[in-house]
Design an enzyme around this catalytic site. Structure first.
Site, PDB file in Angstrom:
ATOM      1  N   CYS A 169       0.860  -1.189   0.000  1.00 44.95           N
ATOM      2  CA  CYS A 169       0.000   0.000   0.000  1.00 44.95           C
ATOM      3  C   CYS A 169       0.890   1.231   0.000  1.00 44.95           C
ATOM      4  CB  CYS A 169      -0.877   0.048   1.246  1.00 44.95           C
ATOM      5  SG  CYS A 169      -1.862  -1.406   1.543  1.00 44.95           S
TER       6      CYS A 169
ATOM      7  N   HIS B  30       0.779   4.654  -2.229  1.00 48.17           N
ATOM      8  CA  HIS B  30       0.005   5.686  -1.549  1.00 48.17           C
ATOM      9  C   HIS B  30       0.784   6.441  -0.489  1.00 48.17           C
ATOM     10  CE1 HIS B  30      -3.443   4.441  -3.784  1.00 48.17           C
ATOM     11  NE2 HIS B  30      -3.253   3.186  -3.419  1.00 48.17           N
TER      12      HIS B  30
ATOM     13  N   ARG C  78     -13.478  -1.013  -1.863  1.00 44.35           N
ATOM     14  CA  ARG C  78     -12.384  -0.262  -2.479  1.00 44.35           C
ATOM     15  C   ARG C  78     -11.025  -0.888  -2.140  1.00 44.35           C
ATOM     16  NH1 ARG C  78      -9.997   1.152  -5.777  1.00 44.35           N
ATOM     17  NH2 ARG C  78      -9.297   3.189  -6.474  1.00 44.35           N
TER      18      ARG C  78
ATOM     19  N   CYS D 144      -8.349  -2.576  -4.731  1.00 48.67           N
ATOM     20  CA  CYS D 144      -7.004  -2.027  -4.827  1.00 48.67           C
ATOM     21  C   CYS D 144      -5.965  -3.140  -4.645  1.00 48.67           C
ATOM     22  CB  CYS D 144      -6.822  -0.949  -3.758  1.00 48.67           C
ATOM     23  SG  CYS D 144      -5.357   0.048  -3.958  1.00 48.67           S
TER      24      CYS D 144
END
Lengths: 286, 127
Positions: free
Chosen positions: A200, A204, A243, A247
């Protein structure tokens, strides 16, 4: 595990402005949250902290003005209205409404997610609704789980989000169980998985705000406050778990199920990091 | 006079078409002139959304709406005179850039075959 720790080292190096330092990986949630906040304060010194709940609209003026236009008559209203009707009219098999096990709608979303000290688990609002129905003996095909009745779940979550909109995100992490959950979620955030070998944090955090093709990558703050979100590129309402699932799947990883321990820990980690931001769900995103 | 107008219109249309083409794949197709068959296939992989998808992160001449996560792919032959080194980056970038790189290990994780990697390197060497 080795990679995870080196991720942490990279995080600390970036957080301390590039100076090689001891890996800063405080297990205290508040200390680590501060690192996450400082990380972006350094990258975008002109973006005020309270704007991070706007997602990429905090850093992209053109997209933001488009979004402001969409929010004048927001597409989310329809889902909130459907969700409110469901919340008021739905009855459990025992004849009681959902509020009999969850409490009143006002401010309910703002109390989630939380860690129950008894079972040591992260409680997510969506899963608590599902469990409330299951515990009351609802037929399996009538339970609002993501598989059978996803739209009902998303609509009710949209309504509940609207009943907490404007409140401040204040996830608590005082207990030992909560601290453990936060650190499990942190591990999930930094763990590289799947075909693309991405975590992640890769997209991000380290590269948040940059472009993948024409799309901005979301930053590591403000990931949770605005859910459920109406995604106008898909024309439908997305819960946070849907979501996250998508992802993770898109990195070529076999994704953990929605509301699994893994994704709830991740939800808790991200939600705690969003403390201090205003809850602004349901919202509209691309 | 009428003839003159029609000449202008024709010229205008031609200019518009040419301008339009530079925004479409037609210009990219023209750039393919001189590429070997293998490099052409490599380019398709590099621009495509499945497979290579290099454009997701790297700017490449002729590619629209490229990402900016990685460096622009220019002067590849000058930057990687040793072909094997460039091939190695595509196979497993962690060897050269360290475990923290965001670039996927295309060979090690079988996202691309060895043959496809060679084709992409053929194309990269034309940049």
């Amino acid at each position: 595990m080795k990679r995870l720790i080196s991720s942490m080292i990279a995080a600390s190096v970036l957080a301390t402005g590039g100076a090689m330092a001891e890996p800063a990986n405080p297990s205290d949630p508040e200390e680590f949250r501060q690192l996450m906040v400082d990380f972006y304060a350094e990258r975008y010194p002109d973006v005020p902290f309270e704007n991070y709940n706007l997602g990429v609209y905090a850093i992209d003026d053109d997209a933001r003005s488009q979004w402001e236009g969409q929010m004048i008559f927001p597409a989310t209203d329809e889902f909130v209205a459907k969700g409110e009707t469901l919340w008021n009219e739905y009855r459990l098999p025992n004849g009681k409404p959902l509020s009999s096990c969850l409490g009143e709608a006002k401010g309910l979303r703002a109390r989630y997610p939380y860690v129950n000290e008894k079972d040591g688990e992260v409680h997510s609002l969506g899963l608590d609704i599902i469990n409330c129905q299951k515990n009351a003996g609802e037929d399996a095909d009538k339970v609002w789980d993501p598989k059978n009745n996803y739209k009902k779940l998303a609509n009710v979550l949209a309504y509940l989000a609207s009943e907490s909109a404007g409140m401040t995100n204040q996830v608590q992490a005082d207990s030992e169980a909560a601290k453990k959950a936060y650190n499990r979620g942190k591990e999930a955030w930094f763990r590289r998985t799947g075909r693309l070998d991405n975590s992640c944090a890769d997209c991000h955090q380290y590269h948040g705000g940059k472009y993948a093709r024409a799309e901005h990558l979301h930053m590591n703050l403000g990931n949770t406050t605005h859910f459920p979100a109406f995604r106008y590129s898909k024309g439908s309402m997305f819960t946070l778990h849907k979501r996250m699932y998508g992802c993770v799947r898109d990195t070529g990883t076999i994704p953990p199920a929605q509301y699994s321990d893994y994704l709830r820990d991740l939800e808790y980690f991200m939600s705690y990091n969003d403390n201090g931001l205003e809850l602004n769900g349901p919202n509209i995103r691309k | 006079m009428k003839k003159f107008t029609s000449v202008i219109t024709t010229a205008g249309t031609a200019a518009l078409l040419a301008a339009g083409m530079s925004f479409s794949g037609a210009a990219a197709a023209q750039q393919n002139d001189g590429l070997s068959e293998s490099a052409k296939e490599g380019k398709e992989l590099a621009f495509g959304r499945s497979g290579g998808n290099c454009l997701a992160c790297h700017q490449i001449v002729g590619g629209n709406l490229a990402g900016n996560i990685g460096p622009a792919l220019i002067a590849m032959k000058a930057r990687y005179p040793d072909r094997e080194e460039l091939t190695g980056v595509l196979r497993d970038p962690r060897d050269k850039f360290g475990a923290q790189t965001i670039m996927p290990p295309f060979g090690a994780h079988k996202i691309l075959t060895e043959d496809e990697i060679e084709k992409i390197v053929d194309y990269l060497y034309t940049l």
